[in-house]
Scaffold this active site. Structure first.
Site, PDB file in Angstrom:
ATOM      1  N   GLU A 501      49.628  35.486  45.162  1.00 35.47           N
ATOM      2  CA  GLU A 501      49.334  36.388  46.303  1.00 35.47           C
ATOM      3  C   GLU A 501      49.067  37.824  45.848  1.00 35.47           C
ATOM      4  O   GLU A 501      49.608  38.772  46.398  1.00 35.47           O
ATOM      5  CB  GLU A 501      50.446  36.319  47.363  1.00 35.47           C
ATOM      6  CG  GLU A 501      50.469  34.959  48.054  1.00 35.47           C
ATOM      7  CD  GLU A 501      51.171  34.924  49.407  1.00 35.47           C
ATOM      8  OE1 GLU A 501      51.641  35.970  49.858  1.00 35.47           O
ATOM      9  OE2 GLU A 501      51.233  33.836  49.998  1.00 35.47           O
TER      10      GLU A 501
HETATM   11  C1  LIG Z   1      51.936  28.681  40.730  1.00 37.77           C
HETATM   12  C2  LIG Z   1      50.702  29.230  41.343  1.00 37.77           C
HETATM   13  C3  LIG Z   1      50.364  28.893  42.640  1.00 37.77           C
HETATM   14  C4  LIG Z   1      49.169  29.330  43.193  1.00 37.77           C
HETATM   15  N1  LIG Z   1      48.771  28.890  44.425  1.00 37.77           N
HETATM   16  C5  LIG Z   1      47.518  29.159  44.853  1.00 37.77           C
HETATM   17  C6  LIG Z   1      46.984  28.553  46.024  1.00 37.77           C
HETATM   18  O1  LIG Z   1      47.671  27.812  46.713  1.00 37.77           O
HETATM   19  N2  LIG Z   1      45.713  28.812  46.364  1.00 37.77           N
HETATM   20  C7  LIG Z   1      44.917  29.627  45.634  1.00 37.77           C
HETATM   21  O2  LIG Z   1      43.765  29.802  45.982  1.00 37.77           O
HETATM   22  N3  LIG Z   1      45.376  30.250  44.523  1.00 37.77           N
HETATM   23  C8  LIG Z   1      46.649  30.021  44.116  1.00 37.77           C
HETATM   24  N4  LIG Z   1      47.129  30.620  42.971  1.00 37.77           N
HETATM   25  C9  LIG Z   1      46.283  31.553  42.274  1.00 37.77           C
HETATM   26  C10 LIG Z   1      46.808  32.976  42.236  1.00 37.77           C
HETATM   27  O3  LIG Z   1      46.597  33.606  43.445  1.00 37.77           O
HETATM   28  C11 LIG Z   1      46.102  33.627  41.055  1.00 37.77           C
HETATM   29  O4  LIG Z   1      46.765  33.131  39.917  1.00 37.77           O
HETATM   30  C12 LIG Z   1      46.122  35.087  41.068  1.00 37.77           C
HETATM   31  O5  LIG Z   1      45.262  35.528  42.068  1.00 37.77           O
HETATM   32  C13 LIG Z   1      45.719  35.708  39.742  1.00 37.77           C
HETATM   33  O6  LIG Z   1      44.619  35.113  39.154  1.00 37.77           O
HETATM   34  P1  LIG Z   1      44.661  34.636  37.620  1.00 37.77           P
HETATM   35  O7  LIG Z   1      45.914  33.862  37.443  1.00 37.77           O
HETATM   36  O8  LIG Z   1      43.404  33.975  37.306  1.00 37.77           O
HETATM   37  O9  LIG Z   1      44.826  35.975  36.818  1.00 37.77           O
HETATM   38  P2  LIG Z   1      43.633  36.945  36.378  1.00 37.77           P
HETATM   39  O10 LIG Z   1      42.812  37.290  37.548  1.00 37.77           O
HETATM   40  O11 LIG Z   1      42.963  36.383  35.195  1.00 37.77           O
HETATM   41  O12 LIG Z   1      44.436  38.244  35.971  1.00 37.77           O
HETATM   42  C14 LIG Z   1      45.003  38.456  34.676  1.00 37.77           C
HETATM   43  C15 LIG Z   1      45.724  39.791  34.679  1.00 37.77           C
HETATM   44  O13 LIG Z   1      44.804  40.854  34.918  1.00 37.77           O
HETATM   45  C16 LIG Z   1      45.274  41.672  35.966  1.00 37.77           C
HETATM   46  N5  LIG Z   1      44.125  42.202  36.695  1.00 37.77           N
HETATM   47  C17 LIG Z   1      43.041  41.538  37.154  1.00 37.77           C
HETATM   48  N6  LIG Z   1      42.196  42.387  37.758  1.00 37.77           N
HETATM   49  C18 LIG Z   1      42.754  43.609  37.679  1.00 37.77           C
HETATM   50  C19 LIG Z   1      42.382  44.902  38.114  1.00 37.77           C
HETATM   51  N7  LIG Z   1      41.247  45.148  38.753  1.00 37.77           N
HETATM   52  N8  LIG Z   1      43.221  45.926  37.864  1.00 37.77           N
HETATM   53  C20 LIG Z   1      44.373  45.720  37.208  1.00 37.77           C
HETATM   54  N9  LIG Z   1      44.774  44.531  36.774  1.00 37.77           N
HETATM   55  C21 LIG Z   1      43.971  43.490  37.006  1.00 37.77           C
HETATM   56  C22 LIG Z   1      46.134  40.775  36.824  1.00 37.77           C
HETATM   57  O14 LIG Z   1      47.096  41.541  37.547  1.00 37.77           O
HETATM   58  C23 LIG Z   1      46.780  39.888  35.781  1.00 37.77           C
HETATM   59  O15 LIG Z   1      47.904  40.537  35.285  1.00 37.77           O
HETATM   60  C24 LIG Z   1      48.336  30.199  42.435  1.00 37.77           C
HETATM   61  C25 LIG Z   1      48.711  30.583  41.149  1.00 37.77           C
HETATM   62  C26 LIG Z   1      49.867  30.112  40.604  1.00 37.77           C
HETATM   63  C27 LIG Z   1      50.197  30.511  39.209  1.00 37.77           C
END
Ligand SMILES: Cc1cc2nc3c(=O)[nH]c(=O)nc-3n(C[C@H](O)[C@H](O)[C@H](O)COP(=O)(O)OP(=O)(O)OC[C@H]3O[C@@H](n4cnc5c(N)ncnc54)[C@H](O)[C@@H]3O)c2cc1C
Length: 822
Positions: A501
């Site tokens: 989230e």
């Molecule tokens: C257990 C689990 C359950 C989930 N459930 C759902 C679900 O039900 N439905 C769904 O659609 N998604 C779901 N997600 C997805 C979740 O919302 C994403 O993991 C999250 O949005 C982050 O994306 P990412 O993991 O690809 O990280 P990335 O986007 O790759 O980010 C990597 C890092 O970069 C940082 N970052 C990225 N952009 C910026 C910026 N502009 N400025 C500063 N920092 C930045 C992030 O904070 C993070 O620390 C789930 C994830 C997990 C792990």
């Protein structure tokens, strides 16, 4: 001297008007009259005339609206139109979604505390309380977290059945559709209680009640969709999931490569308009068992079957699991917190237009739908689960630190441990107040975009800090996993809460201040909106109004920040009782400082501030701490200003103020335009950094609260499951805690006798007998010590396993095959 006095009088008059935010007209009258009177009294005619000329040169053009608009605002409007970065549709949507609540006051530099205190006290209804004391209590008594996390990697069937039967998945669904129709506060309380027993169960229940099919249908669904899905979702006949994230789109969710193309296909002999969908999603909670998949994708209409537009934008559909080509089923494994989570894929999946949430006319509105709903779910799910977790850390760590003895003392008595206990207690008080505040905002009908980001970030970050402290205080007891370990899984699962989230780094550096600055600022959004007014004269009028309001606001904040800094926040509006009056004044001071810095940063850096994330993050921290401190003060008032809570409030408040100061200092120190940085330093910290972290003495009082039963501790443990059922070690520890405390003076007598060499026996029970015989303790005291010793032994024990038990199921199968073959 008379010259100095006259100038000083004019300056003080100007400062007082700015401090009180008087209108331009009032300022002109007050300064001109003051200059005249003081100039005449002190016989400084030349100074008086010069000052009057300066004042008239400023006042006359500014008070002449026609002149001001034409000669000042019009040229500035031109420049402003050129330099203002054009907002992308995504940014525009994010800014327009949500409402502004009390955080707007904090951004104003002059918060109206009565606005905060007049908000109704959040309370549960009789029905909601009964649900907490009934089904939730019963569900908690059924949970065996080791079985869930280690043996089954799933909830047992009876827990699934119970959760569905009692409509845990339908808390946000109104009663007319068969749901529970609970308030946000009740929803939060249920999640908190479940989270005290199992992060897996709390996450499983949180997701269908957060942003997903039910929430989206409630707001945008057609009647047909609502009537079909909502009653089925309420009783768990349908299990929903919502798929947005994919391998190429995580935090930047608007860049999803998943797409649909509008097309025609013959379905049951009838030509039907629909979409051919291609998608690859991952991390989707509940996906492996979902019966209906909410799907986000970009929709294209190259043949113009729906209208003129080719790229319709992000669109949301609900696909039944039986949709041909929809591929779900396998699982991810999130950090040993095995709620159902997995990928969802589809290649050339055909879905009729009727699957779009709200119907075909909602095609392309997906991003707006998501952003509008996001703040409500985000204000509750993660903050509540984190709050449940930290409440349990208080209950478990507070009791354990009192039971665990080393060097002849409860470890809670050592100052190093006390420091960790104080953090656990103080930050839990703050986290609980914060999550209650955002739930209350939702119940007041707000869509708290900025507070929900603050709550998501800080509740989970403080959850992480508290989980770390809880582990440290438990030592090896929390390291050795097994049924007896009630802390390890919560600690393991923390990064999940940090990531979902809105991943925390991004939430802090981009969202809290980024959204807050524009949304909560009383003029910036108005200035931006003025630019889009078609009619020039209306545009100019609106811009002029916003611009001069903004200038007055800036001057006022500079004066307020400086004046409140000079006096150490000892003047100004306040509220509450004598104990907290000073707290409100400190908040006034930092509110003015935040408003001043925010304006200066935006004014000097313009659109570049968006990319200066480290500055933006620090100003976001300031807004956050002011919001959290306000939430704590409101909680203090709502609970009838309890004296017992004061150490907790004081600890958490001083921690917030100290962090506020450090964040402001960091932002100003690192501001790239040095002269501006120097000026801000003088205006914000005229006497330097004077805030200090909570004192050791205060920390000792907080540690004492969480390590012994009492009124303040009970409030901190509100909605924690503490019934001493066999599955609840922490509940049983808390049941034993009064005995442990009663035993302490008896233990001291025993220890004294032991040190004096009064015992010949080497074992504890033998020594007890000798102590009774020697009259060191009486028989009742010996019985108490025996009971406590036995009880405590259970709680300091850890598990051990047969090596085969720790092998994965696959290895066990292979080993069995080998054994069978042999
Ligand atoms: C257990 C689990 C359950 C989930 N459930 C759902 C679900 O039900 N439905 C769904 O659609 N998604 C779901 N997600 C997805 C979740 O919302 C994403 O993991 C999250 O949005 C982050 O994306 P990412 O993991 O690809 O990280 P990335 O986007 O790759 O980010 C990597 C890092 O970069 C940082 N970052 C990225 N952009 C910026 C910026 N502009 N400025 C500063 N920092 C930045 C992030 O904070 C993070 O620390 C789930 C994830 C997990 C792990």
């Amino acid at each position: 001297m008379s010259v100095l006095l006259t100038v000083l009088a004019a300056l003080i008059a100007t400062g007082a008007c700015a401090y009180h935010r008087s209108s331009l007209r009032t300022w002109a009258i007050v300064t001109i009259v003051t200059t005249l009177v003081v100039g005449l009294l002190t016989h400084a005619p030349i100074t008086m005339i010069v000052l009057l000329i300066v004042e008239l040169v400023i006042a006359v053009p500014l008070l002449n609206l026609g002149f001001r608009r034409k000669q000042i605002s019009a040229p500035l409007l031109k420049v402003f139109s050129k330099v203002t970065p054009k907002l992308s549709d995504t940014e525009q949507t994010a800014l327009e979604a949500g409402t502004v609540g009390f955080e707007g006051e904090l951004f104003s530099g002059k918060p109206d505390w009565h606005e905060l205190l007049k908000q109704p006290k959040p309370e549960l209804s009789v029905e909601e309380k009964a649900f907490l004391d009934g089904p939730v209590e019963q569900l908690c008594s059924m949970l065996d977290d080791w079985q869930i996390t280690h043996e089954l990697a799933d909830l047992p069937p009876e827990v699934w059945d119970f959760v569905k039967k009692h409509k845990f998945f339908g808390m946000i669904i109104p009663k007319q559709y068969g749901g529970l129709g609970f308030s946000a506060l009740a929803h939060s309380a249920v999640l908190q209680k479940l989270a005290t027993m199992s992060a897996t169960v709390a996450s499983t229940v949180a997701v269908p009640n957060s942003l997903g099919p039910a929430e989206l249908l409630l707001h945008y669904g057609s009647d047909e969709q609502k009537n079909y899905y909502l009653p089925r979702l309420a009783v768990g006949e349908e299990i929903p999931c919502f798929a947005l994230t994919g391998p190429y789109a995580g935090s930047d969710a608007t860049s999803i490569p998943d797409y649909g193309v509008v097309c025609k296909q013959v379905v049951d002999g009838v030509e039907t308009i629909g979409m051919r969908l291609n998608f690859d999603k991952r991390y989707i909670t509940l996906a492996p068992i979902a019966t209906v998949v909410g799907l986000a994708f970009r929709l294209y209409d190259p043949e113009h079957l729906l209208g003129d537009k080719e790229d319709l934008g992000i669109t949301l559909a609900l696909l039944p699991r039986s949709t041909p080509g929809l591929e779900i089923g396998r699982r991810h494994f999130p950090l040993n917190i095995p709620f159902q989570n997995g990928p969802v894929r589809g290649k050339d999946v055909f879905a009729p237009m009727s699957t779009l949430i709200g119907g075909p006319h909602m095609a392309g509105h997906g991003w707006r739908m998501l952003v509008e709903c996001l703040s409500v779910g985000r204000a509750i799910s993660l903050p509540s689960n984190a709050t449940g977790g930290v409440r349990m850390a208080v209950a478990g760590t507070g009791a354990y630190a009192r039971m665990r003895k080393q060097f002849g003392l409860a470890v809670a008595r050592f100052e190093g441990v006390e420091e960790a206990l104080a953090r656990i207690g103080g930050l839990t008080y703050a986290t609980a107040a914060l999550s209650r505040a955002t739930a209350a905002a939702v119940d007041r009908g707000e869509k708290p975009a900025v507070p929900s980001a603050i709550a998501k970030y800080h509740a989970t970050e403080w959850g992480r800090a508290i989980a770390g402290d809880a582990m440290d205080v438990h030592g090896g007891k929390a390291v050795q996993l097994g049924p007896k370990n009630y802390a390890g899984r919560a600690w393991q699962g923390v990064p999940i809460a940090i990531t979902v989230e809105g991943a925390n780094i991004m939430t802090r550096s981009l969202m809290i201040f980024g959204q807050g600055a524009i949304r909560c600022h009383p003029y910036v959004l108005k200035e931006m909106q003025a630019l889009s007014i078609e009619d020039y004269s209306e545009r100019l009028k609106a811009f002029d109004r916003a611009l001069f309001g903004h200038l007055g606001f800036g001057v006022s904040n500079a004066v307020r920040s400086f004046a409140l800094g000079l006096t150490g926040a000892r003047i100004g509006d306040s509220a509450g009782d004598a104990y907290v009056r000073r707290y409100y004044r400190k908040l006034n001071r930092y509110s003015a400082a935040l408003a001043l810095c925010a304006d200066t940063f935006m004014g000097v850096l313009g659109g570049k501030l968006k990319f200066k994330e480290k500055l933006s993050a620090r100003l976001g921290d300031v807004l956050s701490y002011l919001y959290i401190a306000s939430a704590m003060l409101k909680r203090y008032e709502d609970t009838g200003r309890p004296e017992a809570d004061r150490p907790l409030l004081a600890w958490a408040f001083h921690e917030c103020m100290w962090r506020t100061q450090m964040a402001l200092d960091g932002a100003i120190r690192n501001f790239p335009v040095r002269p501006v940085s120097w000026l801000l330093r003088v205006l914000v910290f005229p006497f330097g950094r004077r805030e200090v972290p909570p004192s050791d003495r205060l920390g000792r009082r907080v540690a004492a609260i969480i390590t012994a039963p009492g009124e303040a501790r009970d409030r901190l443990l509100e909605w924690a499951y503490l019934t001493p059922t066999p599955n609840n070690t922490v509940g049983r520890m808390n049941q034993l805690l009064p005995d442990v405390i009663a035993a302490e003076p008896v233990e001291r007598k025993l220890l004294k006798a032991q040190k004096a060499g009064q015992f010949t026996s080497h074992d504890y029970l033998g020594q007890l007998d000798e102590a009774v015989k020697a009259g060191v303790i009486d028989a009742a005291e010996a019985t108490l010590l025996k009971r406590v010793r036995e009880g405590v032994f259970e709680f300091i024990s850890v598990d051990d396993f047969d090596p085969a038990e720790l092998q994965s199921a696959m290895m066990r199968k292979d080993a069995k095959k080998l054994a069978d073959a042999a």
